[in-house]
Design an enzyme around this catalytic site. Structure first.
Site, PDB file in Angstrom:
ATOM      1  N   HIS A  74      -9.713  -1.685  -4.269  1.00 11.13           N
ATOM      2  CA  HIS A  74      -8.401  -2.257  -3.273  1.00 11.13           C
ATOM      3  C   HIS A  74      -7.620  -3.105  -4.160  1.00 11.13           C
ATOM      4  CE1 HIS A  74      -5.821  -2.403   0.045  1.00 11.13           C
ATOM      5  NE2 HIS A  74      -5.689  -3.815  -0.428  1.00 11.13           N
ATOM      6  N   ASP A 111      -3.624  -2.722  -4.782  1.00 11.85           N
ATOM      7  CA  ASP A 111      -2.570  -3.558  -4.773  1.00 11.85           C
ATOM      8  C   ASP A 111      -1.558  -3.831  -5.955  1.00 11.85           C
ATOM      9  OD1 ASP A 111      -2.865  -4.376  -1.835  1.00 11.85           O
ATOM     10  OD2 ASP A 111      -4.565  -5.846  -2.436  1.00 11.85           O
ATOM     11  N   HIS A 143       0.900  -1.194   0.086  1.00 11.63           N
ATOM     12  CA  HIS A 143       0.095   0.129  -0.058  1.00 11.63           C
ATOM     13  C   HIS A 143       0.895   1.017   0.092  1.00 11.63           C
ATOM     14  CE1 HIS A 143      -3.018  -2.593   2.113  1.00 11.63           C
ATOM     15  NE2 HIS A 143      -2.994  -2.958   0.963  1.00 11.63           N
ATOM     16  N   HIS A 199      -1.367 -11.118  -4.825  1.00 11.15           N
ATOM     17  CA  HIS A 199      -0.095 -10.625  -4.820  1.00 11.15           C
ATOM     18  C   HIS A 199       0.759 -11.776  -5.202  1.00 11.15           C
ATOM     19  CE1 HIS A 199      -1.042  -7.581  -2.273  1.00 11.15           C
ATOM     20  NE2 HIS A 199      -1.536  -8.143  -1.125  1.00 11.15           N
TER      21      HIS A 199
HETATM   22 ZN   LIG Z   1      -3.848  -4.782  -0.267  1.00 11.88          ZN
END
Ligand SMILES: [Zn+2]
Length: 295
Positions: free
Chosen positions: A238, A242, A77, A265
């Site tokens: 969000h 990311d 973030h 991720h």
């Molecule tokens: Zn995140």
């Protein structure tokens, strides 16, 4: 576009969402060409961790980087905020293993960088210009980078998610990520989790500080946060945030189109590693038009 750093230090503190540890952080200015480097000040030795695709050591739940056995987790973030505000050079000192989660979004980091101010440096930004499509696919998950459709340099993001929970469902966002669109559309979108997962994570020593003050928490088809959502589609926003942070781990801004489908991720890092392994698919580029503007 020229490189930037902070005009002065940004100092703050908070709690790591997984470790539950209280951590103090100082983001300090750095010269042109220095890049973004994390430093663990609480351990003996230098403990410098420059960001790079190879520095990523774990991608479960968050992005953790490391060098020489020293790690810093939940960097994504802050990296998204640095990317959106074109901060190319900074030393990020912290006295613990995990960056503070703040409110679960990038908005507090944007505010801190705004308060510190930015300084333009006398060196051009070196973009990673995508020339050919590269992708990683795992089951129904996909992450890809391809050349921009328009001639304008910069990052385009197209992200899609689908969850069985009716609180989320199917969501998709497509946008050009620049400073103003990031501030407006992505920065304040919070991370999210499901009640049943939080309980399982806590049992494994994770998400120790995870709660309604730093995440959107979903229970079945309901959002538990009394204040509700910041956007009807806060979840996919969000995920786009990311992705912006996970791409900036490359240490340079990407000019190209990112597509993510059900990705997280792990997929983002697999993609940046694939990019590094495919030097034919991109080139380093300075954008002259931007340079003229910045001077
Ligand atoms: Zn995140």
């Amino acid at each position: 576009m020229l490189q930037h750093t902070l005009a002065g230090p940004a100092v703050f503190a908070g709690v790591g969402v997984h470790s539950g540890r209280h951590v103090r952080v100082a983001i300090r200015p750095a010269p042109a060409g220095h890049g973004i480097v994390f430093v663990r000040g609480d351990l003996p030795g230098e403990n410098r961790i420059p960001i790079s695709a190879d520095a990523v050591v774990r991608t479960q739940l968050n992005t953790e980087i490391g060098a020489g056995g020293v790690t810093v987790s939940t960097v994504e973030h802050l990296l998204a905020a640095l990317s959106a505000l074109s901060v190319d050079n900074a030393v990020i000192e912290l006295d613990g293993p995990e960056l503070p989660i703040m409110d679960g979004s990038a908005a507090p980091f944007i505010k801190l960088i705004d308060q510190a101010g930015r300084r333009t440096l006398d060196a051009p930004r070196r973009y990673i210009e995508i020339l050919e499509t590269i992708e990683v696919v795992h089951g129904d998950k996909r992450a890809a980078l391809s050349p921009n459709v328009s001639a304008r340099p910069g990052l385009e993001v197209d992200f899609e998610i689908a969850f069985a929970s009716r609180a989320i469902g199917r969501q998709r966002i497509t946008l050009r990520v620049d400073e103003s669109s990031f501030r407006r559309e992505l920065a304040s979108a919070r991370t999210f989790g499901f009640v049943h997962e939080v309980e399982a994570l806590r049992a494994r020593g994770l998400a120790q500080a995870g709660g309604l003050e730093n995440a959107v928490v979903v229970d079945g088809d309901r959002v538990l946060n009394p204040e509700g959502l910041r956007f009807p589609d806060e979840f996919v926003r969000h995920k786009a945030l990311d992705a912006v942070g996970d791409l900036y781990i490359l240490g340079a801004p990407v000019s190209g189109r990112f597509e993510g489908r059900y990705a997280g991720h792990a997929m983002n890092n697999a993609l940046v590693r694939e990019l590094v392994a495919r030097p034919d698919a991109w080139r380093e580029r300075i954008f002259a038009a931007d340079l003229a503007q910045a001077v």
